[in-house]
Design an enzyme around this catalytic site. Structure first.
Site, mmCIF file in Angstrom:
data_model
loop_
_atom_site.group_PDB
_atom_site.id
_atom_site.type_symbol
_atom_site.label_atom_id
_atom_site.label_comp_id
_atom_site.label_asym_id
_atom_site.label_seq_id
_atom_site.Cartn_x
_atom_site.Cartn_y
_atom_site.Cartn_z
ATOM 1 N N GLU A 26 0.824 -1.226 0.000
ATOM 2 C CA GLU A 26 0.000 0.000 0.000
ATOM 3 C C GLU A 26 0.855 1.271 0.000
ATOM 4 O O GLU A 26 2.053 1.234 0.298
ATOM 5 C CB GLU A 26 -0.948 0.015 1.200
ATOM 6 C CG GLU A 26 -0.249 0.012 2.549
ATOM 7 C CD GLU A 26 -1.085 0.637 3.677
ATOM 8 O OE1 GLU A 26 -1.521 1.796 3.536
ATOM 9 O OE2 GLU A 26 -1.249 -0.033 4.705
ATOM 10 N N LYS A 160 -3.250 -2.360 16.279
ATOM 11 C CA LYS A 160 -2.598 -1.474 17.247
ATOM 12 C C LYS A 160 -3.526 -1.126 18.387
ATOM 13 O O LYS A 160 -4.724 -0.988 18.181
ATOM 14 C CB LYS A 160 -2.282 -0.153 16.553
ATOM 15 C CG LYS A 160 -0.866 0.045 16.222
ATOM 16 C CD LYS A 160 -0.698 1.417 15.633
ATOM 17 C CE LYS A 160 -0.620 1.355 14.138
ATOM 18 N NZ LYS A 160 -1.480 0.627 13.359
HETATM 19 N N1 PSU Z 1 -1.781 1.572 10.551
HETATM 20 C C1 PSU Z 1 -0.456 1.807 10.486
HETATM 21 N N2 PSU Z 1 0.044 2.539 9.479
HETATM 22 C C2 PSU Z 1 -0.759 3.044 8.509
HETATM 23 C C3 PSU Z 1 -2.163 2.786 8.578
HETATM 24 C C4 PSU Z 1 -2.630 2.049 9.601
HETATM 25 O O1 PSU Z 1 0.291 1.360 11.339
HETATM 26 O O2 PSU Z 1 -0.251 3.712 7.598
HETATM 27 C C5 PSU Z 1 -3.048 3.294 7.469
HETATM 28 C C6 PSU Z 1 -3.422 2.155 6.517
HETATM 29 O O3 PSU Z 1 -3.377 2.640 5.193
HETATM 30 C C7 PSU Z 1 -4.848 1.848 6.893
HETATM 31 C C8 PSU Z 1 -5.328 3.215 7.256
HETATM 32 O O4 PSU Z 1 -5.606 1.269 5.861
HETATM 33 O O5 PSU Z 1 -4.264 3.784 7.986
HETATM 34 C C9 PSU Z 1 -6.595 3.181 8.074
HETATM 35 O O6 PSU Z 1 -7.110 4.460 8.136
HETATM 36 P P1 PSU Z 1 -8.624 4.700 8.573
HETATM 37 O O7 PSU Z 1 -8.701 4.246 9.994
HETATM 38 O O8 PSU Z 1 -8.816 6.167 8.416
HETATM 39 O O9 PSU Z 1 -9.469 3.871 7.664
#
Ligand code: PSU
Ligand code: MN
Length: 304
Positions: A26, A160
């Site tokens: 990604e 996390k």
């Molecule tokens: N967790 C991480 N690093 C990240 C993300 C999540 O440790 O970069 C990013 C990923 O791209 C994940 C996104 O899909 O955050 C989730 O964001 P949201 O909760 O806004 O959907």
């Protein structure tokens, strides 16, 4: 049909045509998950690790309105350096594409584009989930819905504790998403190996996972699978230190009123500062570890 929106890089295209293993990666993790220059260094090294383990890497992004599967080195650098690239989840895709903008893809949108390209295995660090306090905020990442409907396996280091791990697992259960522990029965918590929550299944090797994927999709059971691969013990954070940093970061975010798509990038940056960069070190190492496992799963999947 969708070919008119999608550019598959020639090396990736060739591998897919020949039935060789490909691993999707990604770009939100590059643009919004880590600071420059560590983000670009990590993205490059992850691609190398995928290759060293027998698969072809395809970093996913949207550039000038084109869905991309496989980026050049200059494009990786651009996503790491350029400020203000939109964090693009499922709902952002139509406008970013029709307005010919750039978008860094989250887990959800990377799954969508990987699926269009015919890539079945995707490696990242952490997925989005149900946020703490979601009963008030309604903040549940679109990643979880995507996992219920798009046929791509996601290798990550668990969830996390900036998120509510228990509620995330409940949500995944409701939506029929298998959660598999890689050589563990416990859901890992990203920066640490333990969370106190169990996974549904423990897989002992990449072949077992490949067989479960083949079975799932062979029966046309829609959706992905989470392969939760714990961070190596030597790279894990001290439990108390990371817990305190996360709690302090959540408190700050609350005070500043940070919400929606900005909350995860904010918390990652704040936790990094509070731990004097140690969380970033752990984050980088766990992505490397996931790249190795993901490539092996992709290799086994192609053998079936
Ligand atoms: N967790 C991480 N690093 C990240 C993300 C999540 O440790 O970069 C990013 C990923 O791209 C994940 C996104 O899909 O955050 C989730 O964001 P949201 O909760 O806004 O959907
Ligand atoms: Mn959210």
């Amino acid at each position: 049909m969708y070919e008119k929106y999608l550019d598959i890089n020639p090396e990736v295209k060739k591998a897919l045509d020949e039935g060789r293993p490909v691993v999707a990666l990604e770009s939100t993790i590059i643009s919004h998950g880590m600071p420059y220059p560590q983000n670009v260094e990590t993205a490059r090294r992850v691609e190398e690790i995928v290759r060293e383990n027998g698969a072809i890497p395809a970093t996913i992004a949207i550039i000038n309105g084109r869905l991309k599967a496989g980026l050049t080195d200059e494009e990786l650098e651009y996503f790491g350096k350029e400020k203000g690239i939109v964090k693009a989840s499922r709902r952002d895709i139509p406008f970013i594409v029709s307005k010919k903008l750039d978008g860094a893809t989250t887990v959800a949108s990377t799954m969508i584009i990987a699926n269009l390209a015919g890539i079945k295995v995707f490696v990242t660090g952490g997925i989005g989930g149900v946020h703490r306090g979601a009963s008030e905020s309604f903040d549940i990442s679109a990643d979880l819905q995507e996992l219920s409907k798009t046929d791509v396996a996601v290798v990550c280091a668990g969830v996390k504790s900036i998120l509510d791990i228990g509620l995330t697992l409940e949500y995944l259960e409701t939506n029929g998403v298998p959660v598999v522990g890689y050589k563990t029965k416990e859901m890992p918590a990203f920066y640490s190996r333990r969370s106190g929550f169990s996974v549904d299944y423990k897989a002992e090797n990449p072949k077992e996972i490949a067989e479960a994927l083949k079975t799932k999709w062979g029966m046309d059971l829609k959706g992905g699978m989470i392969i939760a691969n714990p961070i190596k013990e030597e790279d894990a954070m001290n439990h108390e230190e990371i817990t305190n940093a996360i709690n302090d970061a959540l408190f700050e975010a609350g005070k500043l009123g940070i919400k929606g798509k900005n909350i995860t990038p904010y918390l990652l940056g704040k936790v990094k500062d509070l731990t004097e960069g140690k969380s970033l070190e752990s984050n980088i190492k766990l992505v490397y570890n996931n790249a190795m496992v993901g490539a092996k799963i992709a290799v086994e999947y192609r053998k079936l």
